[in-house]
Design a protein around this motif. Structure first.
Motif, mmCIF file in Angstrom:
data_model
loop_
_atom_site.group_PDB
_atom_site.id
_atom_site.type_symbol
_atom_site.label_atom_id
_atom_site.label_comp_id
_atom_site.label_asym_id
_atom_site.label_seq_id
_atom_site.Cartn_x
_atom_site.Cartn_y
_atom_site.Cartn_z
ATOM 1 N N LEU A 13 -6.375 10.791 -10.197
ATOM 2 C CA LEU A 13 -6.899 9.168 -9.184
ATOM 3 C C LEU A 13 -7.798 8.869 -10.252
ATOM 4 O O LEU A 13 -8.550 9.381 -11.586
ATOM 5 C CB LEU A 13 -8.328 10.309 -9.434
ATOM 6 C CG LEU A 13 -9.854 9.001 -8.421
ATOM 7 C CD1 LEU A 13 -8.909 8.955 -7.887
ATOM 8 C CD2 LEU A 13 -10.932 10.211 -8.276
ATOM 9 N N GLU A 14 -7.898 7.384 -10.583
ATOM 10 C CA GLU A 14 -8.188 6.039 -11.961
ATOM 11 C C GLU A 14 -9.292 5.516 -11.182
ATOM 12 O O GLU A 14 -8.504 4.926 -9.845
ATOM 13 C CB GLU A 14 -6.977 5.370 -11.450
ATOM 14 C CG GLU A 14 -6.951 4.491 -13.553
ATOM 15 C CD GLU A 14 -7.293 5.609 -14.521
ATOM 16 O OE1 GLU A 14 -8.301 4.982 -15.242
ATOM 17 O OE2 GLU A 14 -6.481 6.461 -14.554
ATOM 18 N N VAL A 15 -9.948 5.019 -11.300
ATOM 19 C CA VAL A 15 -10.982 3.611 -10.929
ATOM 20 C C VAL A 15 -11.582 3.228 -11.755
ATOM 21 O O VAL A 15 -11.093 2.980 -13.536
ATOM 22 C CB VAL A 15 -12.521 4.418 -11.777
ATOM 23 C CG1 VAL A 15 -13.888 3.092 -10.792
ATOM 24 C CG2 VAL A 15 -13.148 6.254 -9.857
ATOM 25 N N THR A 16 -10.297 1.375 -11.586
ATOM 26 C CA THR A 16 -10.381 1.278 -12.510
ATOM 27 C C THR A 16 -12.207 0.703 -13.399
ATOM 28 O O THR A 16 -13.231 0.115 -12.634
ATOM 29 C CB THR A 16 -10.210 -0.784 -11.815
ATOM 30 O OG1 THR A 16 -11.960 -1.254 -11.150
ATOM 31 C CG2 THR A 16 -8.637 -0.889 -11.841
ATOM 32 N N SER A 17 -11.473 -0.028 -14.685
ATOM 33 C CA SER A 17 -12.756 -0.739 -15.588
ATOM 34 C C SER A 17 -13.241 -2.092 -14.987
ATOM 35 O O SER A 17 -12.636 -2.688 -14.172
ATOM 36 C CB SER A 17 -12.973 0.017 -17.216
ATOM 37 O OG SER A 17 -11.638 -0.917 -17.473
ATOM 38 N N PRO A 40 3.431 12.758 -8.519
ATOM 39 C CA PRO A 40 3.778 12.453 -7.101
ATOM 40 C C PRO A 40 2.768 10.876 -7.046
ATOM 41 O O PRO A 40 3.272 10.278 -6.217
ATOM 42 C CB PRO A 40 3.449 13.680 -6.436
ATOM 43 C CG PRO A 40 4.108 15.116 -7.316
ATOM 44 C CD PRO A 40 3.327 14.267 -8.610
ATOM 45 N N VAL A 41 1.269 11.493 -6.834
ATOM 46 C CA VAL A 41 0.688 10.701 -6.222
ATOM 47 C C VAL A 41 -0.845 9.769 -7.201
ATOM 48 O O VAL A 41 -1.168 10.336 -8.325
ATOM 49 C CB VAL A 41 -0.147 11.561 -4.917
ATOM 50 C CG1 VAL A 41 -1.134 10.348 -4.977
ATOM 51 C CG2 VAL A 41 0.782 11.593 -4.058
ATOM 52 N N HIS A 42 -0.080 8.368 -7.767
ATOM 53 C CA HIS A 42 -1.326 8.086 -8.340
ATOM 54 C C HIS A 42 -2.477 7.299 -7.254
ATOM 55 O O HIS A 42 -1.749 6.419 -6.657
ATOM 56 C CB HIS A 42 -1.045 7.225 -9.214
ATOM 57 C CG HIS A 42 -1.859 6.318 -9.770
ATOM 58 N ND1 HIS A 42 -1.363 4.940 -10.083
ATOM 59 C CD2 HIS A 42 -3.323 6.277 -10.156
ATOM 60 C CE1 HIS A 42 -2.600 4.439 -10.394
ATOM 61 N NE2 HIS A 42 -3.862 5.341 -11.132
ATOM 62 N N LEU A 43 -3.818 7.567 -7.916
ATOM 63 C CA LEU A 43 -5.178 7.291 -6.584
ATOM 64 C C LEU A 43 -5.074 6.114 -7.261
ATOM 65 O O LEU A 43 -6.320 6.546 -8.060
ATOM 66 C CB LEU A 43 -5.563 7.954 -5.685
ATOM 67 C CG LEU A 43 -6.971 7.450 -4.459
ATOM 68 C CD1 LEU A 43 -6.274 6.396 -3.869
ATOM 69 C CD2 LEU A 43 -7.690 8.608 -4.237
ATOM 70 N N LEU A 44 -5.696 4.868 -7.169
ATOM 71 C CA LEU A 44 -6.414 3.935 -7.539
ATOM 72 C C LEU A 44 -7.220 3.160 -6.356
ATOM 73 O O LEU A 44 -7.523 2.766 -5.541
ATOM 74 C CB LEU A 44 -5.370 2.326 -8.066
ATOM 75 C CG LEU A 44 -6.512 1.412 -8.916
ATOM 76 C CD1 LEU A 44 -6.665 1.867 -10.548
ATOM 77 C CD2 LEU A 44 -5.201 0.291 -8.982
ATOM 78 N N ILE A 45 -8.225 3.300 -7.389
ATOM 79 C CA ILE A 45 -9.574 2.492 -6.999
ATOM 80 C C ILE A 45 -10.223 1.470 -7.752
ATOM 81 O O ILE A 45 -10.537 2.260 -8.208
ATOM 82 C CB ILE A 45 -10.829 4.235 -6.950
ATOM 83 C CG1 ILE A 45 -10.354 5.031 -5.736
ATOM 84 C CG2 ILE A 45 -12.093 3.064 -6.509
ATOM 85 C CD1 ILE A 45 -12.274 6.565 -5.875
ATOM 86 N N ASP A 46 -10.007 1.150 -6.782
ATOM 87 C CA ASP A 46 -10.039 -0.807 -6.990
ATOM 88 C C ASP A 46 -11.619 -0.558 -6.804
ATOM 89 O O ASP A 46 -11.881 -1.863 -5.853
ATOM 90 C CB ASP A 46 -8.864 -2.182 -7.195
ATOM 91 C CG ASP A 46 -8.767 -2.683 -7.679
ATOM 92 O OD1 ASP A 46 -10.549 -3.874 -8.416
ATOM 93 O OD2 ASP A 46 -7.536 -3.725 -8.354
ATOM 94 N N ARG A 47 -12.228 -1.104 -7.401
ATOM 95 C CA ARG A 47 -13.722 -1.352 -7.990
ATOM 96 C C ARG A 47 -13.886 -3.326 -7.575
ATOM 97 O O ARG A 47 -15.161 -4.165 -7.040
ATOM 98 C CB ARG A 47 -14.641 -0.920 -9.015
ATOM 99 C CG ARG A 47 -15.105 0.741 -9.327
ATOM 100 C CD ARG A 47 -16.020 0.779 -9.890
ATOM 101 N NE ARG A 47 -15.925 0.403 -10.991
ATOM 102 C CZ ARG A 47 -16.811 0.437 -12.671
ATOM 103 N NH1 ARG A 47 -17.266 1.408 -11.855
ATOM 104 N NH2 ARG A 47 -15.850 0.921 -13.301
ATOM 105 N N GLU A 48 -13.626 -3.322 -8.355
ATOM 106 C CA GLU A 48 -13.142 -5.338 -8.547
ATOM 107 C C GLU A 48 -12.865 -5.468 -6.556
ATOM 108 O O GLU A 48 -13.229 -6.985 -6.046
ATOM 109 C CB GLU A 48 -12.836 -6.038 -9.352
ATOM 110 C CG GLU A 48 -12.549 -7.578 -8.958
ATOM 111 C CD GLU A 48 -11.381 -8.211 -10.580
ATOM 112 O OE1 GLU A 48 -11.235 -9.197 -9.855
ATOM 113 O OE2 GLU A 48 -11.395 -7.604 -10.968
ATOM 114 N N ASN A 49 -11.537 -5.362 -6.563
ATOM 115 C CA ASN A 49 -10.997 -5.434 -5.039
ATOM 116 C C ASN A 49 -12.098 -4.478 -3.948
ATOM 117 O O ASN A 49 -10.919 -5.163 -2.663
ATOM 118 C CB ASN A 49 -10.325 -5.696 -5.029
ATOM 119 C CG ASN A 49 -8.768 -6.400 -5.792
ATOM 120 O OD1 ASN A 49 -9.542 -7.653 -6.279
ATOM 121 N ND2 ASN A 49 -8.375 -6.124 -6.638
#
Length: 95
Positions: A13-17, A40-49
């Protein structure tokens, strides 16, 4: 120097800086590294978008699937995680 062994990692799980190089580092570089490692899975939480992107099915250093959904959507995380996230609460944190 080598990285950590990704064996057994089901999802990252990645949250954008909010840094100047967010696009290159958070949206591209890390995704490519996780895919190359076979995670297998990369979840990106994009705070800007205000979106969540579910990258899955890694193959040859990239992910085959990567649908993006807005905050508030029900987000299906595929196998091997196999859960559905209610992302409505993320709207509280949107800028």
């Amino acid at each position: 120097m080598t990285g950590a062994d990704p064996k057994g990692v089901l999802m990252v799980l990645e949250v954008t800086s909010h840094d100047a190089d967010t696009d290159r580092r958070d949206r591209e570089g890390k995704r490519e590294g996780y895919a190359a490692a076979g995670i297998p899975v990369h979840l990106l939480i994009d705070r800007e978008n205000c979106t969540l992107t579910v990258h899955s099915d890694p193959d040859a250093g990239s992910y085959r699937h990567g649908p993006s959904l807005p905050y508030g959507a029900s987000v299906s995380i595929p196998d091997p995680v196999d859960i559905t996230l209610d992302t409505e609460p993320l709207k509280e944190f949107a800028r």
